[in-house]
Design an enzyme around this catalytic site. Structure first.
Site, mmCIF file in Angstrom:
data_model
loop_
_atom_site.group_PDB
_atom_site.id
_atom_site.type_symbol
_atom_site.label_atom_id
_atom_site.label_comp_id
_atom_site.label_asym_id
_atom_site.label_seq_id
_atom_site.Cartn_x
_atom_site.Cartn_y
_atom_site.Cartn_z
ATOM 1 N N CYS A 122 -2.846 -2.336 7.169
ATOM 2 C CA CYS A 122 -2.497 -3.183 8.889
ATOM 3 C C CYS A 122 -2.829 -1.373 9.371
ATOM 4 O O CYS A 122 -2.379 -0.100 8.195
ATOM 5 C CB CYS A 122 -1.329 -3.391 8.817
ATOM 6 S SG CYS A 122 0.013 -1.979 8.263
ATOM 7 N N GLU A 129 0.868 -1.676 -0.159
ATOM 8 C CA GLU A 129 -0.007 0.250 0.153
ATOM 9 C C GLU A 129 1.138 1.280 -0.235
ATOM 10 O O GLU A 129 0.298 1.893 -0.619
ATOM 11 C CB GLU A 129 -0.905 0.635 1.465
ATOM 12 C CG GLU A 129 -1.757 -1.441 1.173
ATOM 13 C CD GLU A 129 -1.741 -2.161 1.631
ATOM 14 O OE1 GLU A 129 -0.612 -2.564 2.040
ATOM 15 O OE2 GLU A 129 -1.966 -2.346 3.476
#
Length: 153
Positions: free
Chosen positions: A85, A57
């Site tokens: 996360c 990401e």
């Protein structure tokens, strides 16, 4: 769910499949611009780069910011094979990403609704839309195969 998200998830899955060759967990991410164009695509690269922040990401967000020439990714969509996360959730909130679409949930570290819900925390100044479960089985299968192979070593 638009076909643009499905196509982007296919690309994210292709990216994820590249990560194990570098010794990393198979997670892939794609950032789509407001017009649906791919601005960044990446896979986990912590092992290859030696960078603890090189989650798919974050690497894809960096590429998209570079493509746009700015840190604000207003109107963009992050498509990722695994629920982000806390670090990645924080990064996409700070980047002002409009929407996060993810495949497999992460009950051990997910921060988009599973363990935490950083992206929709009302105390923050930006809350992206969350779409969960797109191609979840395919995303999960890549992860299960990777960890099964690691345990066999």
């Amino acid at each position: 769910m638009s076909s643009a998200h499905d196509g982007a998830m296919r690309l994210a899955l292709e990216q994820a499949a590249l990560a194990p060759a570098h010794g990393d967990v198979p997670v892939g991410a794609v950032v789509l611009g407001p017009d649906g164009a791919v601005l960044g695509a990446a896979h986990n690269d912590r092992e290859g780069s030696g960078d603890p922040t090189a989650h798919a990401e974050v690497v894809a967000l960096r590429a998209a910011s570079g493509a746009l020439g700015q840190w604000r990714l207003t109107g963009c969509t992050l498509v990722v094979t695994l629920e982000p996360c806390t670090m990645c959730a924080g990064a996409l909130v700070l980047a002002r990403v409009a929407r996060v679409v993810y495949g497999a949930a992460d009950p051990k570290a997910g921060a988009a609704g599973s363990l935490w819900d950083v992206v929709r925390d009302r105390r923050l100044n930006h809350r992206p839309e969350v779409v969960a479960g797109l191609r979840a089985e395919e995303s999960g299968a890549l992860l299960r195969a990777f960890f099964r192979a690691r345990r066999a070593l």
